[in-house]
Motif scaffolding. Structure first.
Motif, PDB file in Angstrom:
ATOM      1  N   GLY A 152       0.779  -1.230   0.000  1.00 30.72           N
ATOM      2  CA  GLY A 152       0.000   0.000   0.000  1.00 30.72           C
ATOM      3  C   GLY A 152       0.810   1.280   0.000  1.00 30.72           C
ATOM      4  O   GLY A 152       0.308   2.331   0.429  1.00 30.72           O
ATOM      5  N   PHE A 153       2.036   1.250  -0.493  1.00 29.14           N
ATOM      6  CA  PHE A 153       2.860   2.465  -0.506  1.00 29.14           C
ATOM      7  C   PHE A 153       2.371   3.421  -1.585  1.00 29.14           C
ATOM      8  O   PHE A 153       2.209   3.043  -2.743  1.00 29.14           O
ATOM      9  N   GLU A 154       2.161   4.681  -1.211  1.00 34.23           N
ATOM     10  CA  GLU A 154       1.644   5.683  -2.139  1.00 34.23           C
ATOM     11  C   GLU A 154       2.632   6.814  -2.408  1.00 34.23           C
ATOM     12  O   GLU A 154       2.316   7.755  -3.146  1.00 34.23           O
ATOM     13  N   GLY A 155       3.813   6.734  -1.815  1.00 32.82           N
ATOM     14  CA  GLY A 155       4.794   7.798  -1.999  1.00 32.82           C
ATOM     15  C   GLY A 155       5.618   7.631  -3.257  1.00 32.82           C
ATOM     16  O   GLY A 155       5.230   6.939  -4.201  1.00 32.82           O
ATOM     17  N   VAL A 156       6.775   8.274  -3.268  1.00 37.46           N
ATOM     18  CA  VAL A 156       7.655   8.288  -4.437  1.00 37.46           C
ATOM     19  C   VAL A 156       8.619   7.108  -4.374  1.00 37.46           C
ATOM     20  O   VAL A 156       9.297   6.895  -3.361  1.00 37.46           O
ATOM     21  N   VAL A 157       8.678   6.351  -5.458  1.00 38.57           N
ATOM     22  CA  VAL A 157       9.656   5.273  -5.590  1.00 38.57           C
ATOM     23  C   VAL A 157      10.833   5.804  -6.392  1.00 38.57           C
ATOM     24  O   VAL A 157      10.669   6.276  -7.524  1.00 38.57           O
ATOM     25  N   VAL A 158      12.020   5.763  -5.793  1.00 35.77           N
ATOM     26  CA  VAL A 158      13.226   6.228  -6.455  1.00 35.77           C
ATOM     27  C   VAL A 158      14.160   5.047  -6.647  1.00 35.77           C
ATOM     28  O   VAL A 158      14.313   4.200  -5.759  1.00 35.77           O
ATOM     29  N   THR A 159      14.766   4.949  -7.816  1.00 33.49           N
ATOM     30  CA  THR A 159      15.701   3.853  -8.060  1.00 33.49           C
ATOM     31  C   THR A 159      17.014   4.121  -7.344  1.00 33.49           C
ATOM     32  O   THR A 159      17.362   5.267  -7.056  1.00 33.49           O
ATOM     33  N   ASP A 160      17.745   3.051  -7.062  1.00 30.97           N
ATOM     34  CA  ASP A 160      19.148   3.220  -6.726  1.00 30.97           C
ATOM     35  C   ASP A 160      19.858   3.667  -8.001  1.00 30.97           C
ATOM     36  O   ASP A 160      19.274   3.674  -9.088  1.00 30.97           O
ATOM     37  N   ALA A 161      21.119   4.062  -7.888  1.00 32.07           N
ATOM     38  CA  ALA A 161      21.816   4.649  -9.030  1.00 32.07           C
ATOM     39  C   ALA A 161      21.886   3.669 -10.200  1.00 32.07           C
ATOM     40  O   ALA A 161      22.386   2.546 -10.049  1.00 32.07           O
ATOM     41  N   MET A 162      21.421   4.099 -11.358  1.00 30.81           N
ATOM     42  CA  MET A 162      21.379   3.239 -12.538  1.00 30.81           C
ATOM     43  C   MET A 162      22.766   3.025 -13.143  1.00 30.81           C
ATOM     44  O   MET A 162      22.940   2.170 -13.998  1.00 30.81           O
ATOM     45  N   MET A 163      23.760   3.801 -12.706  1.00 31.17           N
ATOM     46  CA  MET A 163      25.128   3.615 -13.180  1.00 31.17           C
ATOM     47  C   MET A 163      25.803   2.421 -12.504  1.00 31.17           C
ATOM     48  O   MET A 163      26.861   1.979 -12.949  1.00 31.17           O
ATOM     49  N   MET A 164      25.204   1.879 -11.426  1.00 29.97           N
ATOM     50  CA  MET A 164      25.803   0.749 -10.729  1.00 29.97           C
ATOM     51  C   MET A 164      25.844  -0.463 -11.657  1.00 29.97           C
ATOM     52  O   MET A 164      24.924  -0.704 -12.444  1.00 29.97           O
ATOM     53  N   ASP A 165      26.905  -1.245 -11.541  1.00 36.72           N
ATOM     54  CA  ASP A 165      27.146  -2.309 -12.511  1.00 36.72           C
ATOM     55  C   ASP A 165      26.045  -3.364 -12.550  1.00 36.72           C
ATOM     56  O   ASP A 165      25.827  -3.993 -13.584  1.00 36.72           O
ATOM     57  N   ALA A 166      25.338  -3.571 -11.435  1.00 33.57           N
ATOM     58  CA  ALA A 166      24.272  -4.569 -11.410  1.00 33.57           C
ATOM     59  C   ALA A 166      23.239  -4.296 -12.498  1.00 33.57           C
ATOM     60  O   ALA A 166      22.650  -5.225 -13.061  1.00 33.57           O
ATOM     61  N   VAL A 167      23.025  -2.997 -12.816  1.00 33.56           N
ATOM     62  CA  VAL A 167      22.112  -2.621 -13.891  1.00 33.56           C
ATOM     63  C   VAL A 167      22.884  -2.251 -15.150  1.00 33.56           C
ATOM     64  O   VAL A 167      22.582  -2.730 -16.243  1.00 33.56           O
ATOM     65  N   ALA A 168      23.908  -1.402 -15.008  1.00 30.69           N
ATOM     66  CA  ALA A 168      24.600  -0.848 -16.173  1.00 30.69           C
ATOM     67  C   ALA A 168      25.264  -1.919 -17.029  1.00 30.69           C
ATOM     68  O   ALA A 168      25.346  -1.780 -18.256  1.00 30.69           O
ATOM     69  N   GLU A 169      25.757  -2.993 -16.408  1.00 29.69           N
ATOM     70  CA  GLU A 169      26.440  -4.038 -17.164  1.00 29.69           C
ATOM     71  C   GLU A 169      25.467  -4.998 -17.846  1.00 29.69           C
ATOM     72  O   GLU A 169      25.886  -5.818 -18.671  1.00 29.69           O
ATOM     73  N   ASN A 170      24.182  -4.883 -17.534  1.00 25.23           N
ATOM     74  CA  ASN A 170      23.201  -5.821 -18.084  1.00 25.23           C
ATOM     75  C   ASN A 170      22.141  -5.163 -18.962  1.00 25.23           C
ATOM     76  O   ASN A 170      21.421  -5.856 -19.691  1.00 25.23           O
ATOM     77  N   TYR A 171      22.043  -3.825 -18.895  1.00 21.80           N
ATOM     78  CA  TYR A 171      21.032  -3.112 -19.670  1.00 21.80           C
ATOM     79  C   TYR A 171      21.623  -1.796 -20.157  1.00 21.80           C
ATOM     80  O   TYR A 171      22.477  -1.202 -19.497  1.00 21.80           O
ATOM     81  N   GLY A 172      21.155  -1.308 -21.290  1.00 23.12           N
ATOM     82  CA  GLY A 172      21.510   0.026 -21.717  1.00 23.12           C
ATOM     83  C   GLY A 172      20.843   1.058 -20.835  1.00 23.12           C
ATOM     84  O   GLY A 172      19.798   0.796 -20.230  1.00 23.12           O
ATOM     85  N   VAL A 173      21.426   2.263 -20.760  1.00 25.19           N
ATOM     86  CA  VAL A 173      20.903   3.252 -19.824  1.00 25.19           C
ATOM     87  C   VAL A 173      19.470   3.645 -20.166  1.00 25.19           C
ATOM     88  O   VAL A 173      18.633   3.833 -19.275  1.00 25.19           O
TER      89      VAL A 173
END
Length: 547
Positions: free
Chosen positions: A266-287
């Protein structure tokens, strides 16, 4: 006043810009003197970001940081929409994280738990938020709500309040209450939990292999409590939660962000990602692809990290193309913008568009904050083993170890007899936000400290671990202890306590994997020396919850 209901009046470019949480610092968009560069003006004008995260430690003081944030707000005020920015930083240990001169450091979240006093933890959190707000930073990325269940976790450690859900819930809530006490914005992280991982998502893509029941029983309760307490934002983790979505990290997972976080919790606030430059995301997906996937999954603010202008443009263009191509409904963008603008209104972003640099100096320099830090550090130090303490005022002392020796040295010089120092971490300088100071003493160094230990009454050895205790540090302690009565001062997780015998042992929960706060603050140094001179009763167990 910001009207979140006027979203229809904004262009699609402006609305998408509001979803961008861009980074500045560490060589990106700053001049050589650490001031927002002309390129930053171009970025704000072109991309119209909704938020800016400040990275790096700026050696100027609070006055200059207030002027720095005023400059950023002036850039936003000069755009056609003139919507103020959300300005953010981590500040887990205080504004000392980003302002290296004239600011106050405080104990880590685990250190605040070790005091055993949630009211004190709330006061510390409020002081940090007060300092941050005085410099124009309304949004600090805290509290950490991860339950530190895995002693081999390389990234959470002392950043977590503790090792069980009840303890984490209690102290994360105290942190949030302190933030709200002074009108700040809280960000709980890293949903749905980064506490049971053995990889660092800055560098690799971790998996959480717990079953759904364990996740719901152990890792979700702190987030559930914080949602009930009105947490403003929740930050995602770049972690694959196998029991919920085995194919995507939580940041890009609709079952996690929409199904679990929005619908189930039931969360209604703002969802913010962790930094997209981190390798867990950056090494597997384009920005660009990663940004589209995150928003489609349920994220509102896309934290890019400190990346080049072209990466920011690619992120914006990918989101724009997804809307124009029908892959992302504009109504989905509108809902995020409504949440973001509502958050800015609650944060008083319009009224706080410009802060008073003189007030920033007065707030951060107040004696009440310094005395609060001293009390918090004194009460956070934990004596777990006593090998003949106290150290006498006339005793000859060897001070050695892998971290903090230089900062501790002047305090030892004033407290004890002749002090011999031998630092085994000659280079503690970090070249990026994720590089780490050395913690591995060499074989030659071990022989040196053994020789020095033979000529003193007492020895104090600083250690640091965030997972398995390094064998070289074990040899360091053993070599010194064979020659002199020895007390270990653990500056990280007290993982090594059960592996050492015949020595005194202080847990400080002081530093994380980056060595923050660096150097060891004076208040912490004074607390360590005070414990060595007037030791309290030995604790029977760690005061951070039960694993």
């Amino acid at each position: 006043m910001i009207d979140e209901h006027a979203v229809d009046e904004l262009s699609i470019e402006t609305k998408i810009g509001q979803l961008l949480h861009i980074g500045i610092g560490l060589g990106h968009f700053e001049t050589d003197t650490g001031w927002p560069a002309e390129e930053m003006a171009d970025v704000v004008d072109e991309l119209r970001p909704g938020a800016v995260r400040i990275y790096g430690t700026h050696r100027a003081g609070p006055y200059a940081m207030a002027e720095y944030t005023n400059c950023l707000q002036e850039l936003a005020d000069g755009t056609d929409h003139a919507i103020p920015l959300l300005l953010s930083a981590d500040c887990e240990y205080g504004t000392v994280d980003i302002v290296g001169h004239g600011t106050q450091a405080y104990p880590s979240l685990m250190g605040r738990t070790a005091t055993g006093d949630p009211d004190l933890a709330r006061e510390v959190s409020a002081a940090i938020a007060r300092d941050a707000c005085s410099m124009g930073l309304s949004l600090t990325h805290r509290p950490v709500a991860d339950v530190h269940t895995n002693p081999d976790n390389p990234v959470i450690g002392v950043r977590s309040p503790g090792t069980d859900p009840a303890t984490v819930s209690q102290y994360a809530t105290a942190a949030l209450e302190g933030i709200h006490d002074v009108g700040g914005i809280g960000v709980a992280k890293h949903f749905p939990g980064h506490g049971d991982t053995e990889l660092d998502s800055h560098h690799e893509l971790p998996h959480v292999t717990d079953d759904r029941e364990t996740i719901e029983r152990v890792h979700l309760p702190p987030f559930e409590v914080l949602i009930e307490e009105g947490i403003d934002c929740i930050m995602t983790s770049h972690v694959v939660v196998d029991a919920i979505d085995p194919d995507r990290p939580a940041t890009l997972s609709k079952p996690v962000l929409t199904g679990l976080l929005r619908e189930d919790l039931g969360f209604e606030g703002v969802v913010v990602t962790d930094a997209m430059m981190m390798d867990a995301v950056a090494e597997n997906y384009g920005v660009g692809e990663a940004a589209v996937r995150a928003v489609a999954a349920g994220a509102d603010l896309v934290l890019t990290g400190y990346v080049p202008h072209e990466d920011l443009r690619e992120t914006r263009d990918a989101l724009l193309a997804a809307v124009e191509g029908g892959d992302l409904p504009e109504s989905r963008i509108d809902r995020s913008v409504e949440r973001i603008l509502a958050l800015k209104e609650r944060a008083g972003a319009t009224d706080r568009r410009r802060v008073d640099p003189v007030e920033a100096l007065e707030v951060t320099g107040r004696e009440t904050h310094r005395s609060l830090a001293r009390e918090a550090y004194e009460r956070s130090v934990t004596l777990l083993a006593d090998d003949g303490l106290p150290i006498g005022g006339n005793d000859a002392v060897l001070l050695t170890g892998v971290r903090g020796v230089g900062a501790l040295e002047p305090h030892f010089d004033r407290a004890f007899g002749p002090v011999v120092t031998c630092s085994l971490a000659p280079d503690g300088t970090r070249t990026s936000a994720n590089s780490k100071p050395a913690t591995e003493p060499t074989t030659d160094a071990l022989q040196t400290v053994r020789t020095l230990a033979a000529d003193v009454d007492r020895a104090v050895v600083t250690t640091y671990s965030r997972e398995a205790f390094p064998e070289s540090q074990r040899r360091l302690v053993e070599n010194v202890a064979e020659e002199a009565s020895t007390t270990v001062v653990s500056l990280g997780l007290p993982n090594e306590f059960s592996e050492l015998s015949g020595v005194g042992y202080l847990g400080t929960y002081l530093q994380d994997r980056l060595g923050l706060p660096d150097p060891v603050p004076d208040a912490a140094s004074q607390a360590i020396v005070g414990t060595l001179r007037e030791p309290p009763a030995v604790r029977e167990s760690l005061p951070i919850g039960d694993r």
